[in-house]
Design a protein around this motif. Sequence first.
Motif, PDB file in Angstrom:
ATOM      1  N   LEU A 243       0.828  -1.205   0.000  1.00 46.95           N
ATOM      2  CA  LEU A 243       0.000   0.000   0.000  1.00 46.95           C
ATOM      3  C   LEU A 243       0.867   1.262   0.000  1.00 46.95           C
ATOM      4  O   LEU A 243       0.594   2.226  -0.711  1.00 46.95           O
TER       5      LEU A 243
ATOM      6  N   GLY B 101       1.937   2.112  -3.203  1.00 47.92           N
ATOM      7  CA  GLY B 101       0.848   2.316  -4.145  1.00 47.92           C
ATOM      8  C   GLY B 101       0.421   1.025  -4.840  1.00 47.92           C
ATOM      9  O   GLY B 101      -0.248   1.058  -5.869  1.00 47.92           O
ATOM     10  N   ASP B 102       0.820  -0.109  -4.282  1.00 45.61           N
ATOM     11  CA  ASP B 102       0.482  -1.390  -4.902  1.00 45.61           C
ATOM     12  C   ASP B 102      -0.720  -1.997  -4.186  1.00 45.61           C
ATOM     13  O   ASP B 102      -0.652  -2.321  -3.001  1.00 45.61           O
ATOM     14  N   LEU B 103      -1.826  -2.125  -4.898  1.00 51.55           N
ATOM     15  CA  LEU B 103      -3.046  -2.657  -4.285  1.00 51.55           C
ATOM     16  C   LEU B 103      -3.361  -4.053  -4.796  1.00 51.55           C
ATOM     17  O   LEU B 103      -4.463  -4.541  -4.635  1.00 51.55           O
TER      18      LEU B 103
ATOM     19  N   SER C 274      -4.523  -0.299  -8.703  1.00 52.46           N
ATOM     20  CA  SER C 274      -4.231   1.137  -8.624  1.00 52.46           C
ATOM     21  C   SER C 274      -4.455   1.819  -9.975  1.00 52.46           C
ATOM     22  O   SER C 274      -4.940   2.950 -10.033  1.00 52.46           O
ATOM     23  N   GLU C 275      -4.131   1.108 -11.063  1.00 50.41           N
ATOM     24  CA  GLU C 275      -4.349   1.700 -12.387  1.00 50.41           C
ATOM     25  C   GLU C 275      -5.842   1.856 -12.683  1.00 50.41           C
ATOM     26  O   GLU C 275      -6.280   2.883 -13.195  1.00 50.41           O
TER      27      GLU C 275
ATOM     28  N   ALA D 244      -7.109   4.728 -10.679  1.00 47.27           N
ATOM     29  CA  ALA D 244      -6.662   6.009 -11.223  1.00 47.27           C
ATOM     30  C   ALA D 244      -7.529   6.416 -12.404  1.00 47.27           C
ATOM     31  O   ALA D 244      -7.692   7.595 -12.697  1.00 47.27           O
TER      32      ALA D 244
ATOM     33  N   GLY E 168      -9.500  -2.242  -2.800  1.00 50.93           N
ATOM     34  CA  GLY E 168      -9.036  -0.955  -3.314  1.00 50.93           C
ATOM     35  C   GLY E 168     -10.138   0.088  -3.256  1.00 50.93           C
ATOM     36  O   GLY E 168      -9.933   1.203  -2.767  1.00 50.93           O
TER      37      GLY E 168
END
Lengths: 252, 369
Positions: free
Chosen positions: B106, B109-111, B122-123, B126, B339
């Motif tokens: 986390l 930024g890795d979910l 995360s992508e 976003a 997420g």
Amino acid sequence: MTLTITGLRVAIRDTQILSGIELALHKGQVHGLAGESGSGKTMTGFAVLGLLPHGARASGRIELAGRDLLGLPDKELNRVRGNDIAMVFQDPSTSLHPMLTVGRQLTEHMRPHLGLGKAEARERALELLTKVRIPNPAEAYRRYPHQFSGGMRQRIAVAVALACDPQVLIADEPTTALDVTVQAGILRLLRGLCDELGLAVLLITHDLGVMSAIADEVSVLRDGLVVESGARKSVLRTPTHPYTRSLLEDLP
Amino acid sequence: MTSTQNRVRRRNGPLPTFHVRGPILGFLARRPLLRFLARRILVAILLAWGITLVTFVLTNLVPGDPVAANLGQRAVGDPVAVAQWRAEHGLDKSLPQQYLLFLEGLLHGDLGTSQQSHRPVSEDLAEFVPATLELAGAAILVSLVLGVAFGLIAALRRDRLADHVLRMLSLIGVSVPTFWLALLAFYVFFYRLQLTPGSGRVDPAIGAPPPVTGLHTVDAALAGRWDIFTSALGHLIVPALVLSLYTIGLLTRFTRSAVLEVLGQDYVRAGRAKGLSGRVILFRYVLRSALVPIITVAGLAFGSLLSGTVLVEAIFAWQGVGQYAYKSATALDLPAIMGVGLVVSGVYLAINLLVDVLYGVIDPRVRLR
């Protein structure tokens, strides 16, 4: 004669609140207005400043320097409010805005009424705070009402009322919400300011003890009518009206 | 603390205040607003950590086997393959260890990877979060402006025609179901009147603006592409209005009662007794005090607004988090659900922080003692 009230009648819907008040305030004198709750004391004060509640109708005459305040349009009345006639309310913990600094509340009406600049208004505000004996005025100027004790708040409220050099001060139960120990201080302050500045003070109170301490003249109000009026000594020592007598007998 | 100490303290009065301060604490002590902010932010950070814990635990409590969901039929029968897959995804470790790994990811930024889109969560987020933020942000903006204005008008024109009309409108606003309103608006404005474009966020023939913030209207304005801006705004208006109707009704009612209460306060009468103009009384004296209950309700309303986006997004084919959450939930896509959960609770947290900070800014009694 500074302020004369003649035949003031106020009604809210079908209820008659005041039925013909006669009062005269004089420069440099404290005029006490006594009476039980519901007798119309506060409404008399509100009527003078045009602060009557919604739906109230007033008739009669409230004369200040030859002008009838009752007939005045809102804009001109706003020039009288706070400028010629000011008011001190019963509870300083609710009559000062809790979210505005003392300085702001002292100066915001100076600027339109007196046309003062920011710095001049501040200067005058600090003088006023000194006059009502607030310690450390510069510090107090930046503070908020909740940071002061009840007595100090009422002193600030008095300073706010005096900010624009009014001729008339209406004090509506100014000591009722305060501790007995600070009441005397506020009363002494009012008396002193009255003598020093030549104010005409209308002191509204149900407390005849307060009345006898500082009033020059006393009017007794009952059911919207002045039943007795005169010099303090004569009214409080030799009352002619039975209602005044019963009020005096109720004193502890 | 032992009872002896307690007794000693009672006898000797309160403990002396702690005078030795570090440079930071000393700095903050002289600035009440900053100190107040620092305290709120500290609390928010603690809450954010709590949210990760709750999200992790809840997701692991879900009765569902990630192995069965991710491996093929034959691999599930093969103990070696299962063990290998579990090791690969850290599932052979104890729950606390897994939690630490999850936290570590986390922070980077890795979910994890969505099982639906086979892309990093995360992508996906976003891409979808800004769409929802644009919709919900526009809706909350509209509700704040209209709700407060309507409430103010209703309070000032109390018991007159405007008040009665606004009361009816706010009643309708809070009682009409969002999905029905969305369908109706879609039918009327797009199908019947052909006033507004249909579904989606922007006209596909024009295309999306170069992404900066992810909000199409803002990005288009930044790029100076006013054709895109007009199209994006046109697509935004109806769903945002539909979404905001409930909060407009709510805020109208609360603003009305808050303003009426403040109007009855002594300090308003005192302000009038000072001869202040009506405008000063209204904005400096009345509205400022009334704002405290108003922002409380607005903060809470934002929550219901977010849940409303699920339906509105579905009807207007708005590619946002609501749609993504719905698809992930029905497919039991655990990393995606986690997420979304994190993002939504993060938004709640931010709103609450904002409301708390606004209390402090508006009301000195909150930040000063």
